[in-house]
Structures are given as structure tokens and as C-alpha cells.
Write an enzyme that holds these catalytic residues in place. Structure first.
Site, mmCIF file in Angstrom:
data_model
loop_
_atom_site.group_PDB
_atom_site.id
_atom_site.type_symbol
_atom_site.label_atom_id
_atom_site.label_comp_id
_atom_site.label_asym_id
_atom_site.label_seq_id
_atom_site.Cartn_x
_atom_site.Cartn_y
_atom_site.Cartn_z
ATOM 1 N N GLY A 29 0.872 -1.266 -0.018
ATOM 2 C CA GLY A 29 0.026 0.173 0.012
ATOM 3 C C GLY A 29 0.833 1.130 0.004
ATOM 4 N N ASN A 30 0.136 2.582 0.091
ATOM 5 C CA ASN A 30 0.768 3.650 0.357
ATOM 6 C C ASN A 30 0.402 4.733 1.345
ATOM 7 O OD1 ASN A 30 -1.074 5.364 -0.881
ATOM 8 N ND2 ASN A 30 -1.224 3.922 -2.326
ATOM 9 N N ARG A 31 0.996 5.844 1.638
ATOM 10 C CA ARG A 31 0.896 6.549 2.752
ATOM 11 C C ARG A 31 -0.713 7.590 2.604
ATOM 12 N NH1 ARG A 31 4.602 6.226 6.451
ATOM 13 N NH2 ARG A 31 6.715 5.570 5.691
#
Ligand code: C5P
Length: 227
Positions: A29-31
């Protein structure tokens, strides 16, 4: 009261960040928290639009209150399907979600176990479709305005804006909101700094302030484009 320059418009906003399953309990995933996307939905609604929010793993509350319809998704494939379904009737589509560029080629159906004495198993990745590029190429509806975001960091090969210009030309979105990310900037923060570029890479707006202020500056640019 906000200007009602989006009255009668159907607007689709994707927000958050996609998660690509590795196995039933893990993902890549990402932030992205969804803050900027939610602010875009709220601002569009205040300006009279009917808003569909495609929410990818939001880490903040308020989605239901920000939009007329909320479609919750996890993966890029789900986000793509939801954006295309809602986008068929949309006057404007804003891709504010941070979409994973790659996904595990074959997510495991069972949890991957740590085997004693064996090192980590490699995870093979395959490229995801570029949803934004697809929207630009195919245009789900005539006259639809397609807006992208580009989270950039400056580096030796160029500034945030240099990278943003190159991306504007590459993606061909009607508008591209370029924002600086990294060390305390962009993701999850209350404020943002954005350059809005047109498809030719020319700057049409600059906004800094709360994500709501940045959202309104972007809708100003969209309204101008729609004439
Ligand atoms: O190339 P980059 O990922 O920086 O582009 C960001 C823009 O493209 C965002 O608007 C994002 O929502 C969109 N995007 C997409 N599909 C992908 C990757 C990014 O729609 N696979």
C-alpha cells in the site's frame, strides 16, 4: 455561501490509497489517507455538485457526510471498476487516489508462512492499468473533464514542478494537480501545496493552504475550463 458553479454536475472523486493483496492478511500500500480527496468531495458538494466518492481504504472519518454516494474499494482493480461505473454519467472525474503502480502477480490464498531456515520468498509484481490514462484515452462521456494528481518529490533530475510538467504531458489529463510530498509534506498533513497544470503542462493555478482551500482552487480551475 460557496459559488454554485457545479450545480447540476455529477462529480466523481477517488480518494485514499489502493492496497494490493499479497495474501489474506498482507498488502502492498501507500501513505495516502484520503484527506485531499475528501476535501475535494466536500468542496464540490458545497458548490452544488452531486458527488460520488470512490473511497480506497480511507484513514479518516467523514466519507458518508462528504458525498452523496460512497463506494468503498480496496484494490486497484476494484477502484478502476468503481470509477468507470460511476464515471459513465460524470461531468468531472478527479483521480485523487494514490494508486499502486504494481500488484503481486499471484496473491496467495493462504497466509504465507515463515519456513525455518528458508529466507523470504520473492514476490513477483505485475503492472497495474493506469486508470487516469484510460479515462483520458477513452472519455466515458463527451465533454467530461478528467483531473489527475501527481505526488512528486524533487531530486537531482529536476524539481517537483519539472517532474509535474513532464507528467502532465505524458498523462494528458485536462488538469493535473502537482503536489510536493515527503518529510512532513502532502500525505496525512492538514495542508497542501499544489500547482495546477493543463494538458500542455502550462500552469493555470497555484494554491497553498488547507486541503479544503486547495480543493476550492482546483474546482475554480475546473469551472473555468468548463466555461
Ligand atoms: O504516474 P502517477 O502514479 O504519479 O500518476 C498519478 C495520477 O495517476 C493520480 O491521479 C492517480 O490517481 C493516477 N493513477 C491511475 N492509475 C495508476 C496510477 C496512477 O489512475 N495505475
Amino acid at each position: 455561501r460557496a459559488p454554485q458553479d457545479l450545480a447540476g454536475c455529477h462529480v466523481v472523486v477517488s480518494a485514499g490509497g489502493t492496497r494490493e493483496p499479497i495474501d489474506p492478511v498482507r498488502w502492498i500500500g501507500n501513505r495516502s489517507t484520503g484527506r485531499q480527496g475528501l476535501a475535494l468531495a466536500e468542496a464540490a458538494r458545497a458548490r452544488g455538485a452531486r458527488v460520488t466518492l470512490v473511497a480506497a481504504n480511507l484513514e479518516i472519518a467523514g466519507a458518508q457526510a462528504a458525498a452523496d454516494d460512497v463506494v468503498s474499494v480496496e484494490s486497484t482493480a476494484q477502484l478502476r471498476d468503481a470509477v468507470r461505473a460511476a464515471g459513465a454519467s460524470a461531468d468531472v472525474v478527479v483521480m485523487a487516489a494514490a494508486v499502486a503502480d504494481f500488484r503481486p502477480a499471484a496473491p496467495s490464498e493462504a497466509k504465507i508462512k515463515k519456513a525455518p531456515g528458508r529466507g523470504p520468498a520473492p514476490i513477483e509484481l505485475v503492472e497495474n492499468p493506469d486508470i487516469l490514462a484510460g479515462l483520458v484515452r477513452e472519455r466515458l462521456r463527451e465533454g467530461q473533464v478528467v483531473v489527475g494528481f501527481a505526488a512528486e518529490t524533487g531530486d537531482a533530475s529536476g524539481s517537483v514542478l519539472d517532474h509535474g510538467r513532464a507528467k502532465a504531458l505524458r498523462k494528458g489529463a485536462d488538469l493535473l494537480a502537482v503536489n510536493a510530498v515527503g518529510a512532513g509534506r502532502g500525505f496525512g498533513t492538514p495542508d497542501n501545496e499544489v500547482w495546477v497544470l493543463d494538458a500542455a503542462g502550462e500552469q493555470v493555478a497555484y494554491a497553498t493552504g488547507s486541503k479544503r482551500q486547495v480543493a476550492d482552487a482546483l474546482w475554480d480551475a475546473v469551472a473555468k475550463l468548463r466555461g
